[in-house]
Design a protein around this motif. Structure first.
Motif, PDB file in Angstrom:
ATOM      1  N   ALA A 119       0.845  -1.419  -0.132  1.00  0.00           N
ATOM      2  CA  ALA A 119       0.000  -0.013   0.064  1.00  0.00           C
ATOM      3  C   ALA A 119       1.057   1.412  -0.054  1.00  0.00           C
ATOM      4  N   THR A 142       0.744   5.974  -0.907  1.00  0.00           N
ATOM      5  CA  THR A 142       0.216   7.033  -1.004  1.00  0.00           C
ATOM      6  C   THR A 142       0.874   8.201  -1.700  1.00  0.00           C
ATOM      7  N   ARG A 181       0.904  11.971  -3.346  1.00  0.00           N
ATOM      8  CA  ARG A 181       0.054  13.325  -2.940  1.00  0.00           C
ATOM      9  C   ARG A 181       0.744  14.347  -4.144  1.00  0.00           C
ATOM     10  N   THR A 227      -4.938  13.451  -2.914  1.00  0.00           N
ATOM     11  CA  THR A 227      -4.268  12.234  -2.296  1.00  0.00           C
ATOM     12  C   THR A 227      -4.812  11.084  -3.296  1.00  0.00           C
ATOM     13  N   ASP A 258      -4.683   6.928  -2.719  1.00  0.00           N
ATOM     14  CA  ASP A 258      -4.171   5.836  -2.030  1.00  0.00           C
ATOM     15  C   ASP A 258      -4.063   4.650  -3.070  1.00  0.00           C
ATOM     16  N   SER A 313      -3.279   0.499  -3.494  1.00  0.00           N
ATOM     17  CA  SER A 313      -3.391  -0.835  -2.648  1.00  0.00           C
ATOM     18  C   SER A 313      -2.258  -1.807  -3.303  1.00  0.00           C
ATOM     19  N   THR A 335       7.234   4.013  -1.487  1.00  0.00           N
ATOM     20  CA  THR A 335       7.168   3.110  -2.497  1.00  0.00           C
ATOM     21  C   THR A 335       8.383   2.335  -3.032  1.00  0.00           C
TER      22      THR A 335
END
Length: 219
Positions: free
Chosen positions: A107, A109, A111, A125, A127, A129, A166
């Motif tokens: 997961a 995020t 931005r 934002t 999100d 998965s 990430t």
């Protein structure tokens, strides 16, 4: 009779054109032409600059080190390495929306900020998965085989994107500025029926492996 049918057909096309949403001007970065495992950096300068940890990655099926499959365009995507916060700065800014295709083992995020280097007002934002092996198979190889379209619409002008958290786990392709749908294209009216028919025919097979790699690049 022919002329009446032609008139009806023309009227139908006009009606479909009126019903189809207008597409805004967009810019899409595909990362094609960047050598495997080399920094993206200033490849798209002066308007788009990527932090030092950003690397292009070519699909292993095309001779690169990429552990991915079913990429949305060409053979090249990008990912991040290292512990630093990965940032994309946009010198001239952009508005309306931001989007991309992604494949991820974790997961995360993404931005969108009004200022440079992830500063200023948070405009949007996204999100992400962990979906990298869901409902897909390789082409013919690559564990990261699910590329999902993700995006956000926002008000204001953005100047930077923060892809934090990430490193080595997420790959991106078709980075799109000016639209919350990656690629930003609106299908021509004549293709709607074909698309709808095609959706029922598109499918992929879940692959079982004895060992699954957890990085988007092969070691």
């Amino acid at each position: 009779m022919k002329s009446r049918l032609a008139t009806i057909a023309a009227a139908s096309v006009i009606a479909l054109c009126a019903a189809a949403p207008a597409s805004a001007a967009v810019t899409v970065l595909t990362f094609e032409g960047i050598a495997d495992s080399t920094p993206v950096g200033n490849f798209y300068a002066p308007n788009y600059t990527f932090s030092a940890s950003t690397l292009a990655l070519v699909d292993s099926d095309a001779g690169g080190n990429g552990n991915f499959a079913n990429e949305p365009s060409g053979n090249t995507i990008f990912f991040f390495t290292g512990a630093e916060t990965p940032i994309l700065n946009v010198t001239n800014g952009f508005d309306t929306g931001f989007s991309f295709f992604y494949t991820s083992a974790t997961a995360a995020t993404v931005r969108v900020f009004s200022g440079f280097n992830g500063t200023g007002t948070l405009l949007g934002t996204i999100d992400l998965s962990a979906q990298f092996t869901q409902n897909c198979g390789g082409d013919p190889t690559g564990d990261f085989c699910n590329f999902t379209n993700a995006g956000v619409a926002f008000a204001g002008t953005a100047h930077s994107i923060d892809f934090g958290g990430t490193a080595s786990q997420t790959g991106y392709d078709d980075i799109t500025f000016g639209s919350d749908v990656a690629g930003g294209a609106v299908p021509e009216p004549a293709t709607w029926a074909m698309m709808l028919a095609g959706f029922g025919m598109i499918g992929c097979t879940v692959r079982r492996r004895q060992q699954v790699r957890t990085t988007v690049a092969y070691a």
